[in-house]
Motif scaffolding. Structure first.
Motif, PDB file in Angstrom:
ATOM      1  N   ARG B 223      -8.912 -11.996  37.468  1.00 52.25           N
ATOM      2  CA  ARG B 223      -7.839 -11.699  38.428  1.00 52.25           C
ATOM      3  C   ARG B 223      -7.435 -12.958  39.178  1.00 52.25           C
ATOM      4  O   ARG B 223      -6.259 -13.261  39.349  1.00 52.25           O
ATOM      5  CB  ARG B 223      -8.338 -10.629  39.411  1.00 52.25           C
ATOM      6  N   GLU B 224      -8.453 -13.707  39.610  1.00 50.84           N
ATOM      7  CA  GLU B 224      -8.187 -14.930  40.355  1.00 50.84           C
ATOM      8  C   GLU B 224      -7.413 -15.937  39.491  1.00 50.84           C
ATOM      9  O   GLU B 224      -6.425 -16.529  39.936  1.00 50.84           O
ATOM     10  CB  GLU B 224      -9.524 -15.528  40.796  1.00 50.84           C
ATOM     11  N   ARG B 227      -3.767 -15.214  38.838  1.00 47.19           N
ATOM     12  CA  ARG B 227      -2.876 -15.617  39.938  1.00 47.19           C
ATOM     13  C   ARG B 227      -2.643 -17.122  39.937  1.00 47.19           C
ATOM     14  O   ARG B 227      -1.578 -17.602  40.275  1.00 47.19           O
ATOM     15  CB  ARG B 227      -3.501 -15.225  41.277  1.00 47.19           C
ATOM     16  N   LYS B 228      -3.713 -17.842  39.557  1.00 51.60           N
ATOM     17  CA  LYS B 228      -3.652 -19.290  39.607  1.00 51.60           C
ATOM     18  C   LYS B 228      -2.786 -19.843  38.474  1.00 51.60           C
ATOM     19  O   LYS B 228      -1.977 -20.746  38.674  1.00 51.60           O
ATOM     20  CB  LYS B 228      -5.069 -19.851  39.518  1.00 51.60           C
ATOM     21  N   LYS B 230      -0.152 -18.707  36.244  1.00 53.76           N
ATOM     22  CA  LYS B 230       0.742 -17.591  35.944  1.00 53.76           C
ATOM     23  C   LYS B 230       1.356 -17.665  34.562  1.00 53.76           C
ATOM     24  O   LYS B 230       1.754 -16.660  33.992  1.00 53.76           O
ATOM     25  CB  LYS B 230       1.841 -17.509  36.996  1.00 53.76           C
ATOM     26  N   ARG B 304       1.627  -8.537  34.221  1.00 51.52           N
ATOM     27  CA  ARG B 304       1.588  -9.749  35.034  1.00 51.52           C
ATOM     28  C   ARG B 304       2.883  -9.907  35.806  1.00 51.52           C
ATOM     29  O   ARG B 304       3.474 -10.959  35.882  1.00 51.52           O
ATOM     30  CB  ARG B 304       1.311 -10.956  34.158  1.00 51.52           C
ATOM     31  N   TRP B 306       4.135 -10.160  39.105  1.00 49.18           N
ATOM     32  CA  TRP B 306       3.664 -10.325  40.485  1.00 49.18           C
ATOM     33  C   TRP B 306       4.806 -10.207  41.486  1.00 49.18           C
ATOM     34  O   TRP B 306       4.590 -10.302  42.669  1.00 49.18           O
ATOM     35  CB  TRP B 306       3.010 -11.689  40.695  1.00 49.18           C
ATOM     36  N   THR B 309       4.722  -7.573  44.479  1.00 49.52           N
ATOM     37  CA  THR B 309       3.769  -7.660  45.584  1.00 49.52           C
ATOM     38  C   THR B 309       3.909  -8.968  46.353  1.00 49.52           C
ATOM     39  O   THR B 309       4.303  -9.980  45.820  1.00 49.52           O
ATOM     40  CB  THR B 309       2.327  -7.529  45.071  1.00 49.52           C
ATOM     41  N   GLY B 312       1.803 -13.047  45.937  1.00 48.97           N
ATOM     42  CA  GLY B 312       1.270 -13.256  44.605  1.00 48.97           C
ATOM     43  C   GLY B 312       0.036 -12.430  44.298  1.00 48.97           C
ATOM     44  O   GLY B 312      -0.715 -12.749  43.386  1.00 48.97           O
ATOM     45  N   ALA B 313      -0.205 -11.388  45.043  1.00 55.47           N
ATOM     46  CA  ALA B 313      -1.389 -10.588  44.783  1.00 55.47           C
ATOM     47  C   ALA B 313      -1.175  -9.745  43.545  1.00 55.47           C
ATOM     48  O   ALA B 313      -0.162  -9.093  43.387  1.00 55.47           O
ATOM     49  CB  ALA B 313      -1.687  -9.684  45.968  1.00 55.47           C
ATOM     50  N   GLY B 314      -2.100  -9.768  42.661  1.00 51.42           N
ATOM     51  CA  GLY B 314      -1.998  -8.969  41.455  1.00 51.42           C
ATOM     52  C   GLY B 314      -2.652  -7.629  41.674  1.00 51.42           C
ATOM     53  O   GLY B 314      -3.250  -7.372  42.702  1.00 51.42           O
ATOM     54  N   ASN B 320      -6.658  -6.553  47.574  1.00 56.31           N
ATOM     55  CA  ASN B 320      -6.877  -7.617  48.558  1.00 56.31           C
ATOM     56  C   ASN B 320      -7.925  -7.291  49.608  1.00 56.31           C
ATOM     57  O   ASN B 320      -8.240  -8.102  50.450  1.00 56.31           O
ATOM     58  CB  ASN B 320      -5.564  -7.943  49.265  1.00 56.31           C
TER      59      ASN B 320
END
Lengths: 554, 323
Positions: B223-224, B227-228, B230, B304, B306, B309, B312-314, B320
């Motif tokens: 998940r992290e 986000r990093k 994309k 994917r 994003w 939200t 950028g929270a997936g 969160n």
């Protein structure tokens, strides 16, 4: 950056100290146990302070003295799962109701004619009247006996269902009354089991209701499940019956609503008794062993008000007639009533020994079980097996602990040492919590602790690995440590919450040993997250503040 | 000098053989199910009803003599297993005598047990009976039911939790891995005919917890990284995440295994089956979090998008929360 406020530090150390203080008595298990037993004996008045001074002084009173309870598989003892035959009570109730119904209908004899109890299922009362025309009056008379159910959940319901089928009145307990009766039966049974188990003075027995009609009984330190069953006494029913005849062999045959029971001392001597007892053990308030004027052991008893009145009436009307005192389907004695007995007390003589009379008094005092019990599950665990299991568990835990400690230092150096301190604190906290909430440690519970030793480092590993990664991007050690903790947190929480969910489900669904495992696993998760996130962090911080290293190696 | 189980920088492609691994896992699951129906589990009295008597004698155990002695009692199916354990003293000879549930009785009657003990004592006067356990058919039936409910509930609860915290694809991947682990554990118990009792259910649930633990940590990193990075393809992100967490996965599995192996060797025979289940579960669970959970996630794909939200929270609205 890395700072932790002072009050937080105090709180963390305080919690650790508190947990360890609660855990400490377990290191001195036998001594603390003797101290606690001595204190309990003084409390109960069975021992004076001087008698047990040595045991009492074995552990200072100002220190915490709660211990982890050892489960049956570790201490040895007996486990029973009993099912109470709650339906038995319906039959007893019907038998008890019959004299009242008879008296009520007798008052209406002109309209209902003669009355007769018919054979019926045990939980029903069938009464035939000879003049079916008087049925309405008869029903009304019997209905008057029905009372509101004394239960919060069944407001307005009556105790009896009464209906007519042809010339027969059929009386049963109503649904609401059955539910209320079942509940009462269960509570009574549990209470009686508890009193009987307490009579032998064993340590921390577990007597729990399970579901609607089951009782779980666990008694540590008792020799076998058989002994426990004997102690609980599956059929100890004391009743007083009118005697309608006696004799030997086949001369005695039971008539309608009669039973034939043998004499306790002489099997060939049989008594014919009315099936409905005048009194039952429930009316007894006290029983004591004593001696009669001839120096023979007897048991004296006292009746409650209702019992005393019933007995008074009965004895007044039956002077000169014999009545039988029946225990466990055997006639203890069948004295003849010489005069009305209205004092509410009496004595039972039989050919007792002193022990016999004492035992009977105990049984009577504890009361008879209202219904029979069948045993669905029986387990006996010998004390040696338990001791072996503890020894094996201890060795395994120590070896596992040392192996993990060495491995952590090898992998993470100084940070490994911090993790190890946290790990030791963690195990201490688990024991502290187990003691504080009075939980029971079982063999799978020990496995849970060993598993926690393995898994407790997980959170630290996550953090340390993360710090290593952050160090690569070279933001300086303080920042790397901080980021390591921050970024590892969500993984730690997610991972531990999922495991915690399974521990909770295990606890709710499981029983006995499984539950013990769930407890240590669940507590282990809580303490390991606490120690990993707060304690190691604080340790690292203290070290960091003193040394202020420019470079760290994790 | 640091002890390293895994090099600090790895860039292994875990999905090169992912089809093969998935196929192998699928095959193993099918094999386990077949084993379950063909051979079946060696249920202990907790689930089958009956009586287990543990005997301990100072002289060598002659199983045939025991059997001979018990045959006379006409108790139906009897099994006698000798137990060997490194923690026993040299003159400690232990067996487990299993007697089937008797017709018309809930738990075996005191007379039956006394009779068994008497005839065994005749065979070997030094014999003692450290434990006698008896479970009636009513309870054992219920225990089976409770056990199945417990395992199902645990899996369902976890499914929901991961769904809330991640996305449904993650949740399916994790649960597939769980079912894989539980089935394989049952399979190995069928194959080796290790006694399956109530404690094993606890072990199964722990495996559920542990396997998840592993899976969740990989997923958390996925998940992290999603986000990093994309723009990077999912396969790369998954590979990267598994490589990132590999060191911790191996470390944790290793320390837990150290602890469990100590317990397996030294913890005595009473909990050996239980510990075995956990060791097996940890090995399988570690494997499945990479080769089953992640592989399935790769095949299911991840939304994917994003843009909906903030920040950028997936994932879902609960992703969160630092719960």
């Amino acid at each position: 950056m890395l700072n932790i406020p002072l009050w937080n530090r105090v709180l963390i150390w305080g919690l650790v100290a508190l947990g360890l203080a609660f855990a400490m008595p377990n290191l001195f298990y036998p001594r603390v146990e003797r101290h606690n037993d001595a204190a309990a004996a003084i409390e109960a008045g069975t021992a004076t302070e001087d008698e047990v001074a040595e045991d009492l002084s074995g552990w200072p009173g100002y220190l915490p003295s709660t211990l982890v309870n050892l489960g049956l598989d570790l201490r040895g003892g007996a486990h029973l799962l009993a099912e109470v035959q709650v339906e038995d009570v319906y039959a007893t109730r019907m038998d008890g109701l019959w004299p009242q119904v008879r008296d009520a209908l007798r008052d209406e004899r002109d309209t209902v004619g003669t009355i007769r109890r018919q054979a019926s299922p045990a939980d029903e009362l069938h009464v035939r009247i000879s003049q079916p025309d008087g049925m309405t009056a008869a029903l009304a008379a019997v209905r008057a006996l029905s009372q509101p159910v004394s239960s919060v959940t069944a407001v307005g319901a009556m105790t009896l269902d009464i209906r007519a089928e042809g010339d027969t009145i059929i009386v049963t307990l109503s649904e609401a009354e059955r539910a209320a009766t079942d509940d009462r039966t269960m509570r009574q049974s549990i209470e009686i089991v508890r009193r009987r188990v307490d009579e032998v003075g064993t340590r921390e027995p577990t007597i729990q209701r399970q579901g609607d009609r089951r009782i779980l009984i666990q008694v540590p330190g008792i020799g076998s499940a058989e002994e426990l069953k004997r102690l609980i006494g599956t059929t100890a029913q004391l009743t007083f019956h009118p005697v309608t005849g006696r004799g030997g062999g086949s001369d005695v045959e039971a008539g309608a609503r009669e039973i034939v029971l043998p004499d306790v001392a002489d099997e060939s001597l049989l008594y014919r008794l009315e099936q409905s007892p005048v009194l039952s053990g429930e009316d007894l308030t006290d029983a004591q062993p004593a001696f009669d004027q001839n120096g023979q052991p007897v048991v004296t008893f006292r009746l409650n008000t209702a019992g005393a009145r019933t007995f008074c009436d009965y004895s007044q009307n039956n002077v000169g007639a014999p009545f039988a005192i029946v225990l466990d389907e055997q006639v203890l004695s069948a004295p003849t009533i010489r005069e009305a007995i209205c004092g509410g007390s009496g004595q039972i003589s039989g050919n007792f020994t002193v022990e016999g009379s004492t035992e009977l008094a105990v049984l009577l005092r504890a009361g008879a079980l209202p219904a029979e019990m069948t045993f669905l599950e029986e387990r006996t665990i010998g004390p040696e097996l338990g001791a072996d299991s503890i020894a094996a568990g201890e060795v395994a835990a120590v070896v596992a602990g040392i192996a993990v400690l060495i491995f952590m230092i090898g992998s993470y150096g100084l940070f490994g040492v911090f993790a190890n301190i946290a790990l030791i604190i963690n195990v201490g906290l688990i024991f502290g919590l187990l003691s504080a909430i009075g939980a029971t440690l079982t063999l799978p519970g020990i496995a849970g602790i060993v598993l926690t030793i393995g898994m407790a480092v997980d959170a630290n590993v996550l953090i340390f690995e993360r710090i290593r990664e952050e160090l690569k991007t070279a933001k300086g050690p303080a920042r790397a440590i901080e980021l390591g903790y921050e970024k590892a947190r969500s993984a730690i929480y997610d991972a531990n919450i999922t495991t915690f969910i399974t521990a909770v489900i295990l606890y709710v669904m499981g029983s006995g040993p499984v539950r013990g495992f769930a407890i240590t696993l669940g507590l282990g998760i809580i303490t390991s997250v606490f120690t990993a996130i707060y304690v190691t962090r604080l340790l690292i911080l203290l070290w960091f503040e003193r040394r202020r290293p420019k470079k760290i190696e994790v | 000098m640091r002890l390293k189980l895994v090099p600090s920088e790895t860039n292994w492609d875990f999905f090169r053989l992912s089809s093969v691994a998935l196929a192998a896992s699928g095959l193993a699951v099918v094999a386990s199910i077949v084993l379950f129906f063909v051979i079946g589990l060696n249920f202990g009295i907790d689930f089958r009803g009956g009586t287990t008597i543990r005997t301990e004698a100072h002289s060598e155990v002659d199983v045939a003599a025991y059997r001979q002695a018990l045959q006379g009692l006409d108790l139906g199916d009897i099994s006698i297993t000798e137990v060997f354990d490194p923690t026993f003293a040299s003159d400690e000879h232990v067996t487990l005598v299993n007697v089937q549930a008797q017709d018309g009785q809930e738990s075996v009657s005191a007379e039956t047990i006394a009779a068994i003990e008497a005839v065994l004592q005749e065979v070997d006067p030094t014999i003692t009976f450290p434990s006698v356990e008896s479970v009636g058919p009513t309870v054992s039936g219920e225990l089976v039911q409770t056990a199945i409910i417990a395992v199902t509930l645990a899996i369902a609860a976890v499914l929901i939790y991961i769904w809330l915290r991640f996305e449904w694809q993650f949740s399916l991947g994790a649960v597939a891995a769980l079912i894989h682990d539980v089935t394989l554990t049952i399979g190995i118990f069928c194959l080796l005919q290790i006694r399956f009792d109530l404690a094993i259910i606890a072990a199964l649930l722990t495996i559920v917890g542990y396997s998840l633990n592993d899976t969740v940590i990989v997923f958390d990193r996925v998940r992290e990284n999603l986000r990093k990075f994309k723009k990077r393809p999912l396969k790369e992100v998954l590979n990267l995440s598994i490589n990132d967490t590999l060191s911790r996965t191996v470390m944790t599995s290793f320390t837990t295994l150290i602890a469990l192996i100590a317990l397996f060797v030294l913890g005595g025979d009473v909990i050996r089956g239980f510990v075995f289940a956990m060791i097996w579960g940890i090995v399988v669970g570690t494997y499945s979090s990479v080769f089953v959970a992640s592989a399935i996630l790769l095949r299911l794909g991840v939304t994917r998008d994003w843009t909906k939200t903030d920040g950028g929270a997936g994932g879902t609205q609960f992703a969160n929360i630092d719960a």
